[in-house]
Design a protein around this motif. Sequence first.
Motif, PDB file in Angstrom:
ATOM      1  N   ASP A 151       0.907  -1.928   0.457  1.00 37.34           N
ATOM      2  CA  ASP A 151       0.010  -0.058   0.238  1.00 37.34           C
ATOM      3  C   ASP A 151       0.798   1.314   0.075  1.00 37.34           C
ATOM      4  O   ASP A 151       0.163   2.581  -0.198  1.00 37.34           O
ATOM      5  N   THR A 152       2.020   1.118   0.163  1.00 36.08           N
ATOM      6  CA  THR A 152       2.993   2.451  -0.218  1.00 36.08           C
ATOM      7  C   THR A 152       2.881   3.445  -1.192  1.00 36.08           C
ATOM      8  O   THR A 152       2.606   4.594  -1.201  1.00 36.08           O
ATOM      9  N   GLN A 153       2.586   2.254  -2.689  1.00 33.86           N
ATOM     10  CA  GLN A 153       2.576   2.797  -3.662  1.00 33.86           C
ATOM     11  C   GLN A 153       0.992   2.393  -4.311  1.00 33.86           C
ATOM     12  O   GLN A 153       0.771   1.396  -4.577  1.00 33.86           O
ATOM     13  N   LYS A 154       0.054   3.749  -4.561  1.00 30.77           N
ATOM     14  CA  LYS A 154      -1.143   3.008  -4.582  1.00 30.77           C
ATOM     15  C   LYS A 154      -1.435   2.880  -6.714  1.00 30.77           C
ATOM     16  O   LYS A 154      -0.422   3.441  -7.398  1.00 30.77           O
ATOM     17  N   GLY A 155      -1.771   1.957  -7.166  1.00 37.27           N
ATOM     18  CA  GLY A 155      -1.880   2.039  -8.261  1.00 37.27           C
ATOM     19  C   GLY A 155      -1.397   0.355  -9.338  1.00 37.27           C
ATOM     20  O   GLY A 155      -1.051   0.928 -10.237  1.00 37.27           O
ATOM     21  N   LYS A 156      -0.295  -0.198  -8.063  1.00 33.10           N
ATOM     22  CA  LYS A 156       0.576  -0.943  -8.216  1.00 33.10           C
ATOM     23  C   LYS A 156      -0.380  -2.151  -8.638  1.00 33.10           C
ATOM     24  O   LYS A 156      -0.746  -2.355  -8.327  1.00 33.10           O
ATOM     25  N   PRO A 157       0.191  -3.078  -9.940  1.00 36.63           N
ATOM     26  CA  PRO A 157       0.133  -4.760 -10.156  1.00 36.63           C
ATOM     27  C   PRO A 157      -0.218  -5.775  -8.699  1.00 36.63           C
ATOM     28  O   PRO A 157       1.179  -5.267  -7.900  1.00 36.63           O
ATOM     29  N   GLN A 158      -0.555  -6.258  -8.472  1.00 38.82           N
ATOM     30  CA  GLN A 158      -1.379  -7.354  -7.836  1.00 38.82           C
ATOM     31  C   GLN A 158       0.374  -7.880  -7.782  1.00 38.82           C
ATOM     32  O   GLN A 158       0.334  -8.573  -6.799  1.00 38.82           O
ATOM     33  N   ASN A 159       0.801  -8.790  -8.604  1.00 38.46           N
ATOM     34  CA  ASN A 159       2.116  -8.731  -9.051  1.00 38.46           C
ATOM     35  C   ASN A 159       3.483  -8.254  -8.566  1.00 38.46           C
ATOM     36  O   ASN A 159       3.809  -9.252  -8.678  1.00 38.46           O
ATOM     37  N   ARG A 160       2.914  -7.337  -8.320  1.00 38.43           N
ATOM     38  CA  ARG A 160       3.779  -6.615  -7.830  1.00 38.43           C
ATOM     39  C   ARG A 160       5.229  -6.011  -9.030  1.00 38.43           C
ATOM     40  O   ARG A 160       6.226  -5.965  -9.490  1.00 38.43           O
ATOM     41  N   GLY A 161       4.496  -6.043 -10.607  1.00 38.23           N
ATOM     42  CA  GLY A 161       5.455  -6.251 -11.356  1.00 38.23           C
ATOM     43  C   GLY A 161       5.752  -7.404 -12.546  1.00 38.23           C
ATOM     44  O   GLY A 161       5.566  -8.528 -11.728  1.00 38.23           O
ATOM     45  N   THR A 162       6.045  -6.794 -13.557  1.00 45.03           N
ATOM     46  CA  THR A 162       6.663  -8.654 -14.142  1.00 45.03           C
ATOM     47  C   THR A 162       8.227  -8.070 -14.330  1.00 45.03           C
ATOM     48  O   THR A 162       8.366  -7.563 -15.389  1.00 45.03           O
ATOM     49  N   VAL A 163       8.632  -8.997 -14.366  1.00 48.58           N
ATOM     50  CA  VAL A 163      10.098  -9.537 -15.128  1.00 48.58           C
ATOM     51  C   VAL A 163      10.299 -10.290 -16.308  1.00 48.58           C
ATOM     52  O   VAL A 163       9.767 -11.227 -16.402  1.00 48.58           O
ATOM     53  N   TYR A 164      10.989  -9.513 -17.653  1.00 53.52           N
ATOM     54  CA  TYR A 164      11.035  -9.542 -18.806  1.00 53.52           C
ATOM     55  C   TYR A 164      12.538 -10.089 -18.797  1.00 53.52           C
ATOM     56  O   TYR A 164      13.145  -9.674 -17.844  1.00 53.52           O
ATOM     57  N   VAL A 165      13.011 -11.149 -18.766  1.00 50.63           N
ATOM     58  CA  VAL A 165      14.329 -11.734 -19.459  1.00 50.63           C
ATOM     59  C   VAL A 165      14.618 -11.860 -20.691  1.00 50.63           C
ATOM     60  O   VAL A 165      14.189 -12.685 -21.311  1.00 50.63           O
ATOM     61  N   TYR A 166      15.278 -11.286 -21.124  1.00 49.62           N
ATOM     62  CA  TYR A 166      16.036 -10.855 -22.716  1.00 49.62           C
ATOM     63  C   TYR A 166      17.354 -11.420 -22.922  1.00 49.62           C
ATOM     64  O   TYR A 166      17.865 -10.984 -22.271  1.00 49.62           O
ATOM     65  N   GLY A 167      18.202 -12.321 -24.020  1.00 48.79           N
ATOM     66  CA  GLY A 167      18.720 -12.542 -24.101  1.00 48.79           C
ATOM     67  C   GLY A 167      19.217 -12.482 -25.760  1.00 48.79           C
ATOM     68  O   GLY A 167      18.335 -12.485 -26.719  1.00 48.79           O
ATOM     69  N   THR A 168      20.346 -12.300 -25.827  1.00 48.28           N
ATOM     70  CA  THR A 168      20.797 -12.004 -26.969  1.00 48.28           C
ATOM     71  C   THR A 168      23.287 -12.286 -27.143  1.00 48.28           C
ATOM     72  O   THR A 168      23.771 -12.113 -25.898  1.00 48.28           O
ATOM     73  N   THR A 169      23.234 -12.792 -28.204  1.00 45.92           N
ATOM     74  CA  THR A 169      24.313 -12.704 -28.249  1.00 45.92           C
ATOM     75  C   THR A 169      24.975 -11.452 -28.770  1.00 45.92           C
ATOM     76  O   THR A 169      26.382 -11.405 -29.332  1.00 45.92           O
ATOM     77  N   ASN A 170      24.436 -10.393 -29.449  1.00 40.44           N
ATOM     78  CA  ASN A 170      24.550  -9.210 -29.727  1.00 40.44           C
ATOM     79  C   ASN A 170      24.264  -7.994 -29.613  1.00 40.44           C
ATOM     80  O   ASN A 170      23.548  -7.301 -30.732  1.00 40.44           O
ATOM     81  N   PRO A 171      24.905  -7.917 -28.171  1.00 41.95           N
ATOM     82  CA  PRO A 171      24.596  -6.610 -27.989  1.00 41.95           C
ATOM     83  C   PRO A 171      25.123  -5.014 -28.958  1.00 41.95           C
ATOM     84  O   PRO A 171      26.105  -5.649 -28.901  1.00 41.95           O
ATOM     85  N   LYS A 172      24.332  -4.562 -28.226  1.00 42.31           N
ATOM     86  CA  LYS A 172      24.914  -2.874 -28.942  1.00 42.31           C
ATOM     87  C   LYS A 172      25.318  -2.037 -27.487  1.00 42.31           C
ATOM     88  O   LYS A 172      24.078  -1.627 -26.490  1.00 42.31           O
ATOM     89  N   GLU A 173      25.841  -0.883 -27.994  1.00 43.30           N
ATOM     90  CA  GLU A 173      25.757  -0.013 -27.181  1.00 43.30           C
ATOM     91  C   GLU A 173      25.034   0.894 -27.318  1.00 43.30           C
ATOM     92  O   GLU A 173      24.922   1.071 -28.565  1.00 43.30           O
ATOM     93  N   GLY A 174      24.094   1.650 -26.083  1.00 41.26           N
ATOM     94  CA  GLY A 174      23.338   2.502 -26.596  1.00 41.26           C
ATOM     95  C   GLY A 174      22.016   1.626 -26.977  1.00 41.26           C
ATOM     96  O   GLY A 174      21.515   2.213 -27.500  1.00 41.26           O
ATOM     97  N   GLU A 175      22.083   0.331 -26.704  1.00 46.62           N
ATOM     98  CA  GLU A 175      20.360  -0.126 -26.881  1.00 46.62           C
ATOM     99  C   GLU A 175      19.278   0.070 -26.347  1.00 46.62           C
ATOM    100  O   GLU A 175      18.971   1.450 -25.354  1.00 46.62           O
ATOM    101  N   LYS A 176      18.831   0.883 -27.238  1.00 44.65           N
ATOM    102  CA  LYS A 176      17.192   1.103 -26.784  1.00 44.65           C
ATOM    103  C   LYS A 176      16.245   0.710 -26.592  1.00 44.65           C
ATOM    104  O   LYS A 176      15.566  -0.386 -26.826  1.00 44.65           O
ATOM    105  N   LEU A 177      15.556   0.719 -25.245  1.00 40.97           N
ATOM    106  CA  LEU A 177      14.141  -0.377 -24.881  1.00 40.97           C
ATOM    107  C   LEU A 177      13.302   0.226 -25.425  1.00 40.97           C
ATOM    108  O   LEU A 177      12.857  -1.622 -25.460  1.00 40.97           O
ATOM    109  N   ALA A 178      12.823   1.108 -26.803  1.00 41.10           N
ATOM    110  CA  ALA A 178      11.590   0.641 -27.177  1.00 41.10           C
ATOM    111  C   ALA A 178      12.048  -0.390 -28.267  1.00 41.10           C
ATOM    112  O   ALA A 178      10.950  -0.768 -29.062  1.00 41.10           O
ATOM    113  N   ASP A 179      13.294  -0.446 -28.604  1.00 45.32           N
ATOM    114  CA  ASP A 179      13.915  -1.328 -29.640  1.00 45.32           C
ATOM    115  C   ASP A 179      13.869  -2.878 -29.188  1.00 45.32           C
ATOM    116  O   ASP A 179      13.861  -3.883 -29.611  1.00 45.32           O
TER     117      ASP A 179
END
Length: 353
Positions: free
Chosen positions: A109-137
Motif C-alpha cells: 500500500d506504499t504506492q497506489k495503483g501498482k499491479p497485484q503481482n508487484r510487476g512483471t519481470v522480463y529477461v531478454y537474451g542476446t549474443t549480439n548486444p550493442k552500446e546504446g541499446e534502446k528500451l523501445a527496440d
Amino acid sequence: MRGFISKGLQLLLLSLTFTDTSAHSWVEQLTVIAPNGTFVGAPGYPRGNALRTSADYSDKSMTYLATDKLCKDTQQTQTQTAKSPRLQASPGAPIALRYQENGHVTLPDTQKGKPQNRGTVYVYGTTNPKEGEKLADVHKVWNRDGTGGDKRGVLLSTQNFDDGRCYQVNGGPISKSRQAQFPHPADQLMGADLWCQHDLALPANAPSGKPYTLYWVWDWPTARGADPGLPDGKQEIYTTCMDVDVTGGPQTKQLAAAKYIPDQPLNNAAIPAQFAQIMGSSGPSGPRPNPAVRYPGRTSPSVSKPPSSPSRSSPVPSKSFPPPSPRPGATVTSFVTLIRTVAPTGCAPSAAP
C-alpha cells in the motif's frame, strides 16, 4: 578481539536488514542452480556492479529508471568492476537472478495503483548486444522465437516480481507471515531479509567461449485513475544489464535427472515452482499463479501475459548442464550422466541479409 569481530558482524547484518523501503530494485547477484535446486559455484554480478561493502556505495549507483536507453550508463558495455566477476555457466544451465524486494512486495500500500503481482519481470537474451541499446527496440518487441524487432535477441523468460516467498523484514502483515513461513538464518549477503529471485535457463545452444547478454526488465506501472496524483497512470521500468561467460563445449551435453530437494536451506535454494517449470519446460519460462502468495484482504496476484509470437523454433532452456562444484556446506545429490553428441546451432535466428 573475538567480541569486537562479533559486534562488527552484528552491525553489518543489522545494516543489511533495515533497507530503505523507498529504494527500487536491481539484480544483485547471479548464480548457477544444481540439479537438486541448490545454488552452486561462484556467483556472478551485473555490469558496472557496485558492492554494498564499498565505502562510497549508494543505491543510486545501481538503480536505473529506463526511459530511452535500456542500460544504465555504467552498464552500456560488457565491463566488470573489481571483485564483481561475471557468472560462468554452461549452455542450457539453470540460473537464478537475485534481487531485493525493498518493500514493494511486503508493503503493497506504499504506492497506489501498482499491479497485484508487484510487476512483471522480463529477461531478454542476446549474443549480439550493442552500446546504446534502446528500451523501445527490445522490451515487448523481442519475442520468444527471435523474430521480433531487429531479430538480434529473444525473450527468455517472464515471471512475477514477487516470487511467492521473498520478504524484507518489517512490521507489515505480509512480511510477518513470510518470516514465519520461510525462516532462514541471517547471513552477510541478505541480512535477515530473504531476497527474491527469477529462475531461468540459458539457451541450450548459447555459443561457448563468449559472453551471453541478459537484460532484466522490471515493468512496474501505475494504473490510470488509481492515484490522484497520477490520473493518467505512469510507466515505470527498471533494468539491469549483465553478461554470463558461457563455458563448456556445445557439442557435448550431460543429461542429469533433476530432482528438487524439499526443505533445503533457503539461503541457497531456488524457488521450487520456478525450478520445476524450467526443468520440465520445452521452451522459455513464463509466470504462473503461485498458491503460496497471500495478500491479506486482497485477491491473488494477477499474472501479466507476455507478448505472443509466431510459431517458430526458439532457443530452448535445457535440462542438461555439467554439474558445477558445490558451495561449501551445500548438499548435492548424485546423478547418472549420459553423454550424447549434437551438431552446434546458432543461438537465435538472425536477420535476413
